[in-house]
Design a protein around this motif. Structure first.
Motif, PDB file in Angstrom:
ATOM      1  N   GLY A 177      36.787  35.043  40.942  1.00 61.12           N
ATOM      2  CA  GLY A 177      38.224  34.842  41.141  1.00 61.12           C
ATOM      3  C   GLY A 177      39.055  35.583  40.098  1.00 61.12           C
ATOM      4  N   LEU A 178      38.620  35.527  38.827  1.00 57.22           N
ATOM      5  CA  LEU A 178      39.343  36.250  37.765  1.00 57.22           C
ATOM      6  C   LEU A 178      39.303  37.761  38.029  1.00 57.22           C
ATOM      7  CD1 LEU A 178      38.128  34.408  34.517  1.00 57.22           C
ATOM      8  CD2 LEU A 178      40.445  34.410  35.454  1.00 57.22           C
ATOM      9  N   SER A 179      38.168  38.236  38.548  1.00 54.93           N
ATOM     10  CA  SER A 179      38.027  39.675  38.832  1.00 54.93           C
ATOM     11  C   SER A 179      38.971  40.084  39.963  1.00 54.93           C
ATOM     12  CB  SER A 179      36.576  40.001  39.226  1.00 54.93           C
ATOM     13  OG  SER A 179      35.677  39.512  38.256  1.00 54.93           O
ATOM     14  N   VAL A 180      38.979  39.292  41.034  1.00 58.21           N
ATOM     15  CA  VAL A 180      39.861  39.616  42.168  1.00 58.21           C
ATOM     16  C   VAL A 180      41.326  39.514  41.739  1.00 58.21           C
ATOM     17  CG1 VAL A 180      40.583  38.878  44.481  1.00 58.21           C
ATOM     18  CG2 VAL A 180      38.137  38.934  43.894  1.00 58.21           C
ATOM     19  N   TRP A 208      36.232  54.421  45.920  1.00 55.68           N
ATOM     20  CA  TRP A 208      36.562  52.989  45.982  1.00 55.68           C
ATOM     21  C   TRP A 208      37.994  52.739  45.518  1.00 55.68           C
ATOM     22  CZ3 TRP A 208      32.422  52.472  48.453  1.00 55.68           C
ATOM     23  CH2 TRP A 208      31.248  53.070  48.034  1.00 55.68           C
ATOM     24  N   ALA A 209      38.714  51.902  46.263  1.00 54.06           N
ATOM     25  CA  ALA A 209      40.072  51.527  45.847  1.00 54.06           C
ATOM     26  C   ALA A 209      40.008  50.776  44.515  1.00 54.06           C
ATOM     27  CB  ALA A 209      40.717  50.653  46.908  1.00 54.06           C
ATOM     28  N   SER A 210      38.957  49.991  44.354  1.00 50.65           N
ATOM     29  CA  SER A 210      38.691  49.265  43.106  1.00 50.65           C
ATOM     30  C   SER A 210      37.239  48.820  43.128  1.00 50.65           C
ATOM     31  CB  SER A 210      39.609  48.039  42.957  1.00 50.65           C
ATOM     32  OG  SER A 210      40.912  48.460  42.600  1.00 50.65           O
ATOM     33  N   VAL A 211      36.758  48.300  42.002  1.00 47.59           N
ATOM     34  CA  VAL A 211      35.359  47.878  41.908  1.00 47.59           C
ATOM     35  C   VAL A 211      35.273  46.548  41.153  1.00 47.59           C
ATOM     36  CG1 VAL A 211      33.032  48.502  41.128  1.00 47.59           C
ATOM     37  CG2 VAL A 211      34.637  50.323  41.775  1.00 47.59           C
ATOM     38  N   VAL A 212      34.491  45.606  41.702  1.00 43.66           N
ATOM     39  CA  VAL A 212      34.110  44.403  40.953  1.00 43.66           C
ATOM     40  C   VAL A 212      32.670  44.651  40.500  1.00 43.66           C
ATOM     41  CG1 VAL A 212      33.690  41.913  41.053  1.00 43.66           C
ATOM     42  CG2 VAL A 212      35.667  42.904  42.256  1.00 43.66           C
ATOM     43  N   GLU A 213      32.521  45.009  39.214  1.00 44.87           N
ATOM     44  CA  GLU A 213      31.211  45.425  38.701  1.00 44.87           C
ATOM     45  C   GLU A 213      30.632  44.270  37.868  1.00 44.87           C
ATOM     46  OE1 GLU A 213      28.026  46.571  37.821  1.00 44.87           O
ATOM     47  OE2 GLU A 213      29.037  46.756  35.879  1.00 44.87           O
ATOM     48  N   THR A 214      29.388  43.867  38.182  1.00 53.12           N
ATOM     49  CA  THR A 214      28.847  42.652  37.557  1.00 53.12           C
ATOM     50  C   THR A 214      27.598  42.881  36.707  1.00 53.12           C
ATOM     51  OG1 THR A 214      27.390  42.045  39.395  1.00 53.12           O
ATOM     52  CG2 THR A 214      29.675  41.310  39.552  1.00 53.12           C
ATOM     53  N   LEU A 215      27.066  44.118  36.647  1.00 51.36           N
ATOM     54  CA  LEU A 215      25.747  44.300  36.027  1.00 51.36           C
ATOM     55  C   LEU A 215      25.695  45.215  34.813  1.00 51.36           C
ATOM     56  CD1 LEU A 215      23.615  44.542  39.301  1.00 51.36           C
ATOM     57  CD2 LEU A 215      24.123  42.547  37.920  1.00 51.36           C
ATOM     58  N   LEU A 273      28.117  50.518  36.021  1.00 52.94           N
ATOM     59  CA  LEU A 273      29.485  50.577  35.503  1.00 52.94           C
ATOM     60  C   LEU A 273      29.888  52.032  35.246  1.00 52.94           C
ATOM     61  CD1 LEU A 273      32.047  49.199  34.558  1.00 52.94           C
ATOM     62  CD2 LEU A 273      30.955  48.727  32.359  1.00 52.94           C
ATOM     63  N   THR A 274      28.960  52.807  34.681  1.00 53.97           N
ATOM     64  CA  THR A 274      29.216  54.240  34.442  1.00 53.97           C
ATOM     65  C   THR A 274      29.604  54.926  35.755  1.00 53.97           C
ATOM     66  OG1 THR A 274      27.686  54.286  32.588  1.00 53.97           O
ATOM     67  CG2 THR A 274      28.089  56.389  33.704  1.00 53.97           C
ATOM     68  N   SER A 275      28.832  54.668  36.817  1.00 52.90           N
ATOM     69  CA  SER A 275      29.088  55.326  38.109  1.00 52.90           C
ATOM     70  C   SER A 275      30.377  54.814  38.736  1.00 52.90           C
ATOM     71  CB  SER A 275      27.920  55.081  39.067  1.00 52.90           C
ATOM     72  OG  SER A 275      26.729  55.567  38.514  1.00 52.90           O
ATOM     73  N   ALA A 276      30.612  53.499  38.640  1.00 52.50           N
ATOM     74  CA  ALA A 276      31.807  52.908  39.257  1.00 52.50           C
ATOM     75  C   ALA A 276      33.081  53.551  38.705  1.00 52.50           C
ATOM     76  CB  ALA A 276      31.831  51.401  39.011  1.00 52.50           C
ATOM     77  N   ILE A 277      33.119  53.756  37.400  1.00 54.58           N
ATOM     78  CA  ILE A 277      34.331  54.338  36.776  1.00 54.58           C
ATOM     79  C   ILE A 277      34.568  55.747  37.311  1.00 54.58           C
ATOM     80  CG2 ILE A 277      35.315  55.129  34.572  1.00 54.58           C
ATOM     81  CD1 ILE A 277      33.734  52.760  33.248  1.00 54.58           C
ATOM     82  N   LYS A 278      33.481  56.506  37.459  1.00 56.42           N
ATOM     83  CA  LYS A 278      33.620  57.894  37.946  1.00 56.42           C
ATOM     84  C   LYS A 278      34.107  57.968  39.392  1.00 56.42           C
ATOM     85  CE  LYS A 278      29.662  59.902  35.489  1.00 56.42           C
ATOM     86  NZ  LYS A 278      28.487  60.756  35.709  1.00 56.42           N
ATOM     87  N   VAL A 333      41.250  49.808  39.868  1.00 60.99           N
ATOM     88  CA  VAL A 333      40.812  48.928  38.779  1.00 60.99           C
ATOM     89  C   VAL A 333      39.304  48.747  38.866  1.00 60.99           C
ATOM     90  CG1 VAL A 333      40.993  46.587  37.826  1.00 60.99           C
ATOM     91  CG2 VAL A 333      42.943  47.611  38.981  1.00 60.99           C
ATOM     92  N   VAL A 334      38.634  48.798  37.722  1.00 59.39           N
ATOM     93  CA  VAL A 334      37.212  48.435  37.648  1.00 59.39           C
ATOM     94  C   VAL A 334      37.127  47.209  36.755  1.00 59.39           C
ATOM     95  CG1 VAL A 334      34.892  49.170  36.967  1.00 59.39           C
ATOM     96  CG2 VAL A 334      36.529  50.873  37.849  1.00 59.39           C
ATOM     97  N   THR A 335      36.644  46.086  37.305  1.00 55.13           N
ATOM     98  CA  THR A 335      36.449  44.915  36.446  1.00 55.13           C
ATOM     99  C   THR A 335      34.988  44.877  36.003  1.00 55.13           C
ATOM    100  OG1 THR A 335      35.864  43.395  38.240  1.00 55.13           O
ATOM    101  CG2 THR A 335      38.205  43.606  37.696  1.00 55.13           C
ATOM    102  N   CYS A 336      34.775  44.359  34.810  1.00 51.92           N
ATOM    103  CA  CYS A 336      33.415  44.358  34.260  1.00 51.92           C
ATOM    104  C   CYS A 336      33.158  43.004  33.619  1.00 51.92           C
ATOM    105  CB  CYS A 336      33.334  45.527  33.293  1.00 51.92           C
ATOM    106  SG  CYS A 336      32.908  45.227  31.647  1.00 51.92           S
TER     107      CYS A 336
END
Ligand SMILES: NC(=O)c1ccc[n+]([C@@H]2O[C@H](COP(=O)([O-])OP(=O)(O)OC[C@H]3O[C@@H](n4cnc5c(N)ncnc54)[C@H](OP(=O)(O)O)[C@@H]3O)[C@@H](O)[C@H]2O)c1
Length: 332
Positions: free
Chosen positions: A137-140, A219-226, A231-236, A243-246
């Protein structure tokens, strides 16, 4: 009530090994705090497994009772804010880390850790969501706060068969977003579609090992959990303004990035800390989770365990990577 006895999981360190037992304890043994809660439900999170296995980064002192989540009824209160019989939940802060946690029939905590159960949420549902759902929920919320509308395009969710990932999929779906799930368990596409993913990718479909500072925006945004390479790929791969949440480090506590996605695409990297999240934000996210954000698929994602005896096997399954979704323990 100090003389009242109750059942709890207690983890002991014995000759360099950590062993778990279900034992009888007394309320008087619990730490000080204004609110004593009879726990009805708790849930099993990654952090609980670390605490149950003797990870001193999570729990420094043993014997110890894990359980970072609890929902139940106030049994005794020395706080004006809470009355006996009130339905409440506690997630995070120090619960289950170095404070005796929710894998027990009673917890005693400071009143400023306690959230009144919002209208629309049962104690069972609160723990079906638990820290994982609250973190999702905080990520969304970050996407919503940054003004990323569903029409912007697919949102990527990593660790999709896990608690945070799966519940992020459920919340995003409820809000009308299109969701791409990336999962190491490529044999679970039906499960991931059932909980709301529109598309399912394997790790190799998503990982960018080109060594280039940026990749094609996907991606319009990413909820990254691992963490780590995901995370490296999601940012690129995040589109301009996304937004990328981590929040997690199961794969690695490190990642690498050039500055270019941030200064050429205006990508934002947002850290999520559910444990110490301020109370006003906490209450507002729980209110959303109780109503318009509540995933439709909680029953598909969460299995219910009966009693503390069932926890041991569940912890082993989670540590060995066999568990899919989430588990809640009912303490009748
Ligand atoms: N910052 C915060 O406030 C906060 C709050 C809650 C959780 N977290 C962190 O977020 C992460 C996810 O937590 P969770 O509760 O969702 O955990 P979980 O239920 O155990 O799910 C983890 C998922 O990670 C994937 N995974 C990849 N490699 C793995 C491995 N070696 N072992 C186990 N799982 C692996 C699996 O998904 P796929 O197979 O689908 O890829 C698995 O389902 C953890 O690092 C946790 O500590 C942080």
């Amino acid at each position: 009530m100090d003389h009242v006895t109750f059942q709890a999981m207690v983890v002991y360190e014995e000759e360099g090994r950590f062993v778990r037992r279900i034992e009888t304890r007394q309320v008087g043994d619990l730490p000080k705090g204004e609110v004593l809660i009879r726990v009805g439900y708790s849930s099993v999170n990654w952090k609980d497994c670390l605490s149950a296995m003797g990870n001193r980064g999570v729990s420094r002192h043993y014997p110890h009772t894990p359980g970072i989540d609890a929902a139940g009824m106030v049994a005794e209160s020395f706080s004006e804010g809470f009355g006996k019989g009130e339905r409440v939940l506690v997630t995070g802060y120090d619960l289950g880390m170095n404070t005796s946690g929710g894998f027990a029939e009673y917890i005693r905590v400071p009143s400023d850790w306690v959230v009144k159960l919002p209208e629309g949420l049962t104690r069972k549902e609160a723990m079906m969501l638990g820290t994982a759902g609250f973190t999702a929920g905080l990520s969304v919320k970050r996407l919503v706060d940054f003004g990323i509308p569903p029409e912007r395009g697919p949102v990527l969710v990593t660790g999709a068969t896990g608690g945070v990932g799966g519940l992020a999929i459920g919340i995003l779906k409820k809000l009308g977003y299109s969701v791409t799930a990336v999962s190491g368990r490529t044999h679970r596409p039906d499960y991931l579609k059932e909980i709301g993913a529109d598309e399912v990718l394997s790790l190799s479909d998503m990982l960018d090992e080109s060594g280039k500072p940026m990749g094609k925006p996907r991606w319009a945004s990413v909820v990254e959990t691992l963490g780590g390479p995901l995370l490296t790929s999601a940012i690129k791969q995040t589109e301009p303004g996304g937004v990328v949440t981590c929040c997690g480090n199961i794969l690695s506590g490190d990642f690498s990035s050039s500055i270019y996605p941030f200064i050429l695409r205006g990508v934002s990297l947002c850290g999520i800390n559910s444990a110490t999240c301020p109370m006003a934000v906490r209450q507002s996210v729980w209110k959303s989770l109780a109503t318009s954000w509540k995933p439709e698929t909680l029953d598909t994602q969460v299995s219910i365990l009966s009693g503390l005896d069932a926890l041991d096997e569940q912890i082993e399954r989670m540590v060995s990577g066999e568990r899919v979704g989430r588990s809640v323990v009912h303490l009748p």
